[in-house]
Design an enzyme around this catalytic site. Structure first.
Site, PDB file in Angstrom:
ATOM      1  N   ALA A  88      43.954  29.927  36.324  1.00 14.06           N
ATOM      2  CA  ALA A  88      44.676  31.187  36.146  1.00 14.06           C
ATOM      3  C   ALA A  88      45.513  30.997  34.854  1.00 14.06           C
ATOM      4  O   ALA A  88      45.983  29.839  34.739  1.00 14.06           O
ATOM      5  CB  ALA A  88      45.638  31.482  37.012  1.00 14.06           C
TER       6      ALA A  88
ATOM      7  N   ARG B 194      34.474  19.228  53.689  1.00 11.98           N
ATOM      8  CA  ARG B 194      35.687  18.580  54.479  1.00 11.98           C
ATOM      9  C   ARG B 194      35.667  17.193  54.009  1.00 11.98           C
ATOM     10  O   ARG B 194      35.936  16.007  54.365  1.00 11.98           O
ATOM     11  CB  ARG B 194      35.238  18.637  56.027  1.00 11.98           C
ATOM     12  CG  ARG B 194      35.549  19.999  56.573  1.00 11.98           C
ATOM     13  CD  ARG B 194      34.602  20.460  57.476  1.00 11.98           C
ATOM     14  NE  ARG B 194      33.233  20.680  57.075  1.00 11.98           N
ATOM     15  CZ  ARG B 194      32.180  20.478  57.750  1.00 11.98           C
ATOM     16  NH1 ARG B 194      32.598  20.736  59.242  1.00 11.98           N
ATOM     17  NH2 ARG B 194      30.954  20.729  57.315  1.00 11.98           N
TER      18      ARG B 194
ATOM     19  N   ARG C  23      39.907  30.949  24.807  1.00 10.92           N
ATOM     20  CA  ARG C  23      38.579  31.692  24.195  1.00 10.92           C
ATOM     21  C   ARG C  23      38.841  32.925  23.971  1.00 10.92           C
ATOM     22  O   ARG C  23      39.549  33.663  24.565  1.00 10.92           O
ATOM     23  CB  ARG C  23      37.642  31.657  25.389  1.00 10.92           C
ATOM     24  CG  ARG C  23      37.036  30.193  25.598  1.00 10.92           C
ATOM     25  CD  ARG C  23      35.946  30.018  26.595  1.00 10.92           C
ATOM     26  NE  ARG C  23      36.906  30.457  27.966  1.00 10.92           N
ATOM     27  CZ  ARG C  23      36.142  30.403  29.205  1.00 10.92           C
ATOM     28  NH1 ARG C  23      34.765  30.368  29.297  1.00 10.92           N
ATOM     29  NH2 ARG C  23      36.849  30.474  30.339  1.00 10.92           N
TER      30      ARG C  23
ATOM     31  N   THR D 181      50.968  35.523  32.004  1.00 12.84           N
ATOM     32  CA  THR D 181      52.022  35.342  31.066  1.00 12.84           C
ATOM     33  C   THR D 181      53.078  36.433  31.124  1.00 12.84           C
ATOM     34  O   THR D 181      52.726  37.749  31.752  1.00 12.84           O
ATOM     35  CB  THR D 181      51.507  36.072  29.610  1.00 12.84           C
ATOM     36  OG1 THR D 181      50.184  35.377  29.707  1.00 12.84           O
ATOM     37  CG2 THR D 181      52.174  35.618  28.424  1.00 12.84           C
TER      38      THR D 181
ATOM     39  N   LYS E   6      48.666  40.687  35.562  1.00 11.51           N
ATOM     40  CA  LYS E   6      49.399  40.328  36.958  1.00 11.51           C
ATOM     41  C   LYS E   6      50.500  39.494  36.927  1.00 11.51           C
ATOM     42  O   LYS E   6      51.403  40.094  37.857  1.00 11.51           O
ATOM     43  CB  LYS E   6      48.130  39.705  37.865  1.00 11.51           C
ATOM     44  CG  LYS E   6      46.811  40.221  38.058  1.00 11.51           C
ATOM     45  CD  LYS E   6      45.850  39.468  38.778  1.00 11.51           C
ATOM     46  CE  LYS E   6      45.328  38.506  38.084  1.00 11.51           C
ATOM     47  NZ  LYS E   6      44.707  38.585  36.844  1.00 11.51           N
ATOM     48  N   GLY E   7      50.810  38.649  36.139  1.00 14.88           N
ATOM     49  CA  GLY E   7      52.024  37.904  36.114  1.00 14.88           C
ATOM     50  C   GLY E   7      53.022  38.806  35.715  1.00 14.88           C
ATOM     51  O   GLY E   7      54.154  39.030  36.275  1.00 14.88           O
TER      52      GLY E   7
ATOM     53  N   ASP F  31      43.030  38.673  33.860  1.00 15.82           N
ATOM     54  CA  ASP F  31      44.003  38.856  32.718  1.00 15.82           C
ATOM     55  C   ASP F  31      44.420  40.241  32.590  1.00 15.82           C
ATOM     56  O   ASP F  31      44.669  40.742  31.547  1.00 15.82           O
ATOM     57  CB  ASP F  31      43.080  38.465  31.465  1.00 15.82           C
ATOM     58  CG  ASP F  31      42.773  37.050  31.423  1.00 15.82           C
ATOM     59  OD1 ASP F  31      43.583  36.236  32.296  1.00 15.82           O
ATOM     60  OD2 ASP F  31      41.677  36.605  31.137  1.00 15.82           O
TER      61      ASP F  31
ATOM     62  N   THR G  73      44.585  32.767  28.180  1.00 12.47           N
ATOM     63  CA  THR G  73      45.884  32.321  28.204  1.00 12.47           C
ATOM     64  C   THR G  73      45.629  30.733  28.557  1.00 12.47           C
ATOM     65  O   THR G  73      46.287  29.847  28.225  1.00 12.47           O
ATOM     66  CB  THR G  73      46.528  32.941  29.435  1.00 12.47           C
ATOM     67  OG1 THR G  73      46.624  34.223  29.292  1.00 12.47           O
ATOM     68  CG2 THR G  73      47.977  32.393  29.632  1.00 12.47           C
ATOM     69  N   THR G  74      44.488  30.490  29.252  1.00 13.19           N
ATOM     70  CA  THR G  74      44.179  28.975  29.672  1.00 13.19           C
ATOM     71  C   THR G  74      43.450  28.260  28.685  1.00 13.19           C
ATOM     72  O   THR G  74      43.558  27.184  28.552  1.00 13.19           O
ATOM     73  CB  THR G  74      43.465  29.127  31.070  1.00 13.19           C
ATOM     74  OG1 THR G  74      44.389  29.757  32.138  1.00 13.19           O
ATOM     75  CG2 THR G  74      43.149  27.771  31.645  1.00 13.19           C
TER      76      THR G  74
HETATM   77  P1  GDP Z   1      47.298  37.991  34.038  1.00 22.41           P
HETATM   78  O1  GDP Z   1      46.099  36.642  34.065  1.00 22.41           O
HETATM   79  O2  GDP Z   1      46.478  38.879  34.770  1.00 22.41           O
HETATM   80  O3  GDP Z   1      48.401  37.535  34.567  1.00 22.41           O
HETATM   81  O4  GDP Z   1      47.138  38.450  32.436  1.00 22.41           O
HETATM   82  P2  GDP Z   1      47.328  37.402  31.031  1.00 22.41           P
HETATM   83  O5  GDP Z   1      48.767  36.948  31.212  1.00 22.41           O
HETATM   84  O6  GDP Z   1      46.391  36.301  31.187  1.00 22.41           O
HETATM   85  O7  GDP Z   1      46.991  38.398  30.049  1.00 22.41           O
HETATM   86  C1  GDP Z   1      47.812  39.635  29.850  1.00 22.41           C
HETATM   87  C2  GDP Z   1      48.366  39.666  28.548  1.00 22.41           C
HETATM   88  O8  GDP Z   1      48.732  40.814  28.066  1.00 22.41           O
HETATM   89  C3  GDP Z   1      49.656  38.796  28.309  1.00 22.41           C
HETATM   90  O9  GDP Z   1      49.448  38.264  27.046  1.00 22.41           O
HETATM   91  C4  GDP Z   1      50.650  39.769  28.520  1.00 22.41           C
HETATM   92  O10 GDP Z   1      51.983  39.434  27.944  1.00 22.41           O
HETATM   93  C5  GDP Z   1      50.121  40.926  27.828  1.00 22.41           C
HETATM   94  N1  GDP Z   1      50.403  42.273  28.547  1.00 22.41           N
HETATM   95  C6  GDP Z   1      50.668  42.587  29.666  1.00 22.41           C
HETATM   96  N2  GDP Z   1      50.992  44.086  29.735  1.00 22.41           N
HETATM   97  C7  GDP Z   1      50.907  44.514  28.387  1.00 22.41           C
HETATM   98  C8  GDP Z   1      50.999  45.532  28.022  1.00 22.41           C
HETATM   99  O11 GDP Z   1      51.181  46.609  28.893  1.00 22.41           O
HETATM  100  N3  GDP Z   1      50.671  46.045  26.723  1.00 22.41           N
HETATM  101  C9  GDP Z   1      50.609  44.825  25.928  1.00 22.41           C
HETATM  102  N4  GDP Z   1      50.242  45.294  24.656  1.00 22.41           N
HETATM  103  N5  GDP Z   1      50.495  43.621  26.237  1.00 22.41           N
HETATM  104  C10 GDP Z   1      50.641  43.373  27.678  1.00 22.41           C
HETATM  105  P1  IMO Z   2      43.675  34.992  35.705  1.00 24.31           P
HETATM  106  O1  IMO Z   2      44.365  34.543  37.018  1.00 24.31           O
HETATM  107  C1  IMO Z   2      39.994  35.679  33.341  1.00 24.31           C
HETATM  108  C2  IMO Z   2      36.476  33.084  34.785  1.00 24.31           C
HETATM  109  C3  IMO Z   2      36.167  31.941  33.936  1.00 24.31           C
HETATM  110  C4  IMO Z   2      34.615  31.923  34.392  1.00 24.31           C
HETATM  111  C5  IMO Z   2      34.659  31.931  35.816  1.00 24.31           C
HETATM  112  C6  IMO Z   2      34.671  30.804  36.633  1.00 24.31           C
HETATM  113  O2  IMO Z   2      44.653  34.549  34.553  1.00 24.31           O
HETATM  114  O3  IMO Z   2      43.481  36.397  35.482  1.00 24.31           O
HETATM  115  P2  IMO Z   2      36.364  28.953  37.256  1.00 24.31           P
HETATM  116  O4  IMO Z   2      37.018  27.948  36.234  1.00 24.31           O
HETATM  117  O5  IMO Z   2      37.151  29.587  38.020  1.00 24.31           O
HETATM  118  O6  IMO Z   2      35.260  28.131  37.917  1.00 24.31           O
HETATM  119  O7  IMO Z   2      35.499  29.854  36.135  1.00 24.31           O
HETATM  120  O8  IMO Z   2      36.028  32.720  36.123  1.00 24.31           O
HETATM  121  N1  IMO Z   2      37.969  32.969  34.927  1.00 24.31           N
HETATM  122  C7  IMO Z   2      39.017  33.880  34.504  1.00 24.31           C
HETATM  123  N2  IMO Z   2      38.718  34.874  33.739  1.00 24.31           N
HETATM  124  N3  IMO Z   2      41.103  35.435  34.296  1.00 24.31           N
HETATM  125  C8  IMO Z   2      41.137  34.308  35.011  1.00 24.31           C
HETATM  126  O9  IMO Z   2      42.614  34.044  35.551  1.00 24.31           O
HETATM  127  C9  IMO Z   2      40.344  33.447  35.330  1.00 24.31           C
HETATM  128  N4  IMO Z   2      39.896  32.413  36.163  1.00 24.31           N
HETATM  129  C10 IMO Z   2      38.590  32.232  35.906  1.00 24.31           C
HETATM  130  O10 IMO Z   2      36.188  32.321  32.635  1.00 24.31           O
HETATM  131  O11 IMO Z   2      33.908  32.995  33.613  1.00 24.31           O
HETATM  132 MG    MG Z   3      45.581  35.536  32.976  1.00 31.01          MG
END
Ligand code: GDP
Ligand code: IMO
Ligand code: MG
Length: 453
Positions: free
Chosen positions: A39, A142, A322, A42, A16-17, A13, A318-319
């Site tokens: 994953a 497998r 929590r 956002t 990366k998106g 989180d 996001t998923t």
């Molecule tokens: P990812 O899983 O790595 O793609 O990240 P997520 O989308 O789960 O979580 C990142 C959150 O931070 C999202 O709600 C984004 O819209 C937000 N976000 C990303 N970059 C920034 C930033 O520079 N500042 C703020 N305030 N929010 C950001």
């Molecule tokens: P993105 O791509 C944050 C965490 C879960 C749990 C552990 C194992 O959005 O960064 P799983 O369902 O993969 O077997 O859960 O990994 N987890 C993440 N935490 N961001 C994610 O993805 C995650 N994908 C899995 O919360 O601790």
């Molecule tokens: Mg995420």
């Protein structure tokens, strides 16, 4: 820079998106290479929010190939929901390509994920319960069902039957558990609770998946070749990591990890390209740290500062929705991630969240339970679980930086904070996030020339 991997540098989180969406502008193809719908990525465009679980974050660029690689575990029901949702919002998904070798998350994987967590009780991992672990387990055994199996009903039925049979015991236990829970809830045994779960009926499952196959067929492709062709003609391919370094099955905080390898090295296996195809690795880290689910988190804060990060950073998964655990930036962990991934650049997101928080702290060493000073990420679980971080204090800043667009616009303290991180990690920071919007970024140095070939 033809092959560029975007990788999470912390516990997920990190944004990366958003970084993928930005870099996708100049790419020919964007490829997810591991993970599944655990994953949640956002993107905020013109105030409109998009959340992707399986579809690569390049999909808003209609002219780019968006690839779900062989290393991904794919829940077809979730994917089709995501496709339909995007179509309803007017997004063209015609360029989505799916590897025929990607493994499918089946209904029994989702049930087993929950059953496993319930059984672990206090020791549970806090998975997203999307069936990720059981699906990768079947791949290794497998016993997996692959995307290509959807196209042949006879093969599909045979494979589902073979995969289902060894799971009956665990699933029976799950049925018992459900009945027990219902009884404890005062509902008493009833006909519905005792009936076999229709999601696990071989015939129903086969029929449903054949129809998924019909819908996905136009997207199924030889995805490694697609990457090779783009790379061989001098194009740029982005490999979009999901999860993150410290959730890596081999190199993360095992067993509190995911079931795939989110590190950059896995892009080759999960997309079908060679190590020599990778030219750049961009790590994405927040300006602080968060973690969802259980497991060690040395810099975690359980105080007002942690609350500030949670609220100002909107740190909710996001998923799964929590609350994310929040803490200070951990430079010992970051330096580990830099080396492990061979990062050539860093992106620091959410710097805006730190404004008004007061003095900033970054962990620069750990102290073990026995009092030893550690300046490297411990490779032994018991040591990591017992460490206390030691911090460097840096001056904070109060100004709202969400409107800053160049490094010169930032307060001196914010620039000094970034410089400290970059120097400690030993890698240049190329991009800084100052808000969720795609324009709320600061490029440091030249904006990369990522023109599509
Ligand atoms: P990812 O899983 O790595 O793609 O990240 P997520 O989308 O789960 O979580 C990142 C959150 O931070 C999202 O709600 C984004 O819209 C937000 N976000 C990303 N970059 C920034 C930033 O520079 N500042 C703020 N305030 N929010 C950001
Ligand atoms: P993105 O791509 C944050 C965490 C879960 C749990 C552990 C194992 O959005 O960064 P799983 O369902 O993969 O077997 O859960 O990994 N987890 C993440 N935490 N961001 C994610 O993805 C995650 N994908 C899995 O919360 O601790
Ligand atoms: Mg995420």
């Amino acid at each position: 820079m033809p092959g560029l991997v975007i990788v999470g540098a912390q516990w997920g989180d990190e944004g990366k998106g958003k970084v993928t969406d930005l870099l996708a502008e100049g790419a020919d193809a964007i490829v997810r290479f591991q993970g599944g719908n655990n994953a949640g990525h956002t993107i905020v465009r013109d105030g409109e929010e998009f959340k992707f679980h399986l579809i690569p974050s390049g999909i808003l660029h209609a002219d780019k190939a968006c690839v779900i690689g062989n290393g991904v575990v794919l829940d077809p029901h979730v994917l089709l929901g995501e496709i339909d949702g995007l179509k309803r919002r007017g997004v063209d998904v015609g360029n989505l390509r799916i590897s025929s070798n990607a493994h499918l998350i089946m209904p029994y994987h989702v049930l087993l994920d929950t059953a496993g967590e319930v059984k672990l009780g206090k020791l549970s991992i806090g998975t997203t319960r999307r069936g990720i672990g059981p699906c990768y387990a079947d791949k290794a055994l497998r016993l997996g069902i692959r995307v290509q199996d959807l196209l042949d009903e006879k093969i599909l039925r045979t494979k589902i039957r073979a995969a289902l049979e060894p799971k009956q015991q665990a699933l029976r236990e799950l049925g018992v558990q459900r009945r027990k829970l219902r009884r404890e809830g005062g509902e008493g045994p009833d006909a519905i609770a005792d009936a076999p779960d229709p999601r696990l009926d071989l015939h129903t499952m086969t029929e449903e998946h054949v129809s998924f196959g019909h819908r996905l067929e136009p997207h199924i492709a030889d995805t490694p070749r697609l990457c090779w062709e783009a790379l061989d003609k001098g194009g740029t391919v982005l490999f979009e990591g999901a999860q993150a370094t410290l959730l890596d099955l081999d190199h993360g905080t095992y067993p509190f990890v995911t079931s795939s390898n989110p590190i950059a090295g896995a892009a080759c296996v999960g997309a079908g390209v060679a190590p020599t195809d990778i030219d750049e690795v961009w790590g994405v880290a927040k300006a602080y740290a968060t973690r969802v689910g259980a497991g060690p988190f040395p810099t975690e804060l359980d105080d007002d500062t942690g609350r500030h990060l949670l609220e100002r950073g909107h740190e909710f998964g996001t998923t799964t929705g929590r609350e994310r655990r929040c803490g200070w930036m951990d430079l010992i962990a970051l330096r580990y991630a830099v080396r492990l991934n061979g990062m050539t650049a860093l992106t620091i997101t959410k710097l805006d969240v730190l404004s008004g928080i007061g003095t900033l702290r970054v962990a620069v060493r750990y102290r073990s339970r026995e009092g030893a000073v550690l300046d490297r990420f411990p490779y032994h679980q018991s040591i990591l679980h017992g460490v206390e971080p030691e911090y460097e204090e840096l001056p904070g800043f109060d100004a709202d930086i969400s409107g800053c667009r160049t490094a010169a616009d930032l307060p001196n303290e914010a620039r000094a904070y970034l410089d400290f991180i970059s120097e400690f990690a030993g890698v240049p920071i190329r991009l800084v996030g100052v808000g969720p919007g795609r324009d709320q970024v600061i490029w440091i140095g030249d904006e990369p020339d990522l023109r599509a070939a």
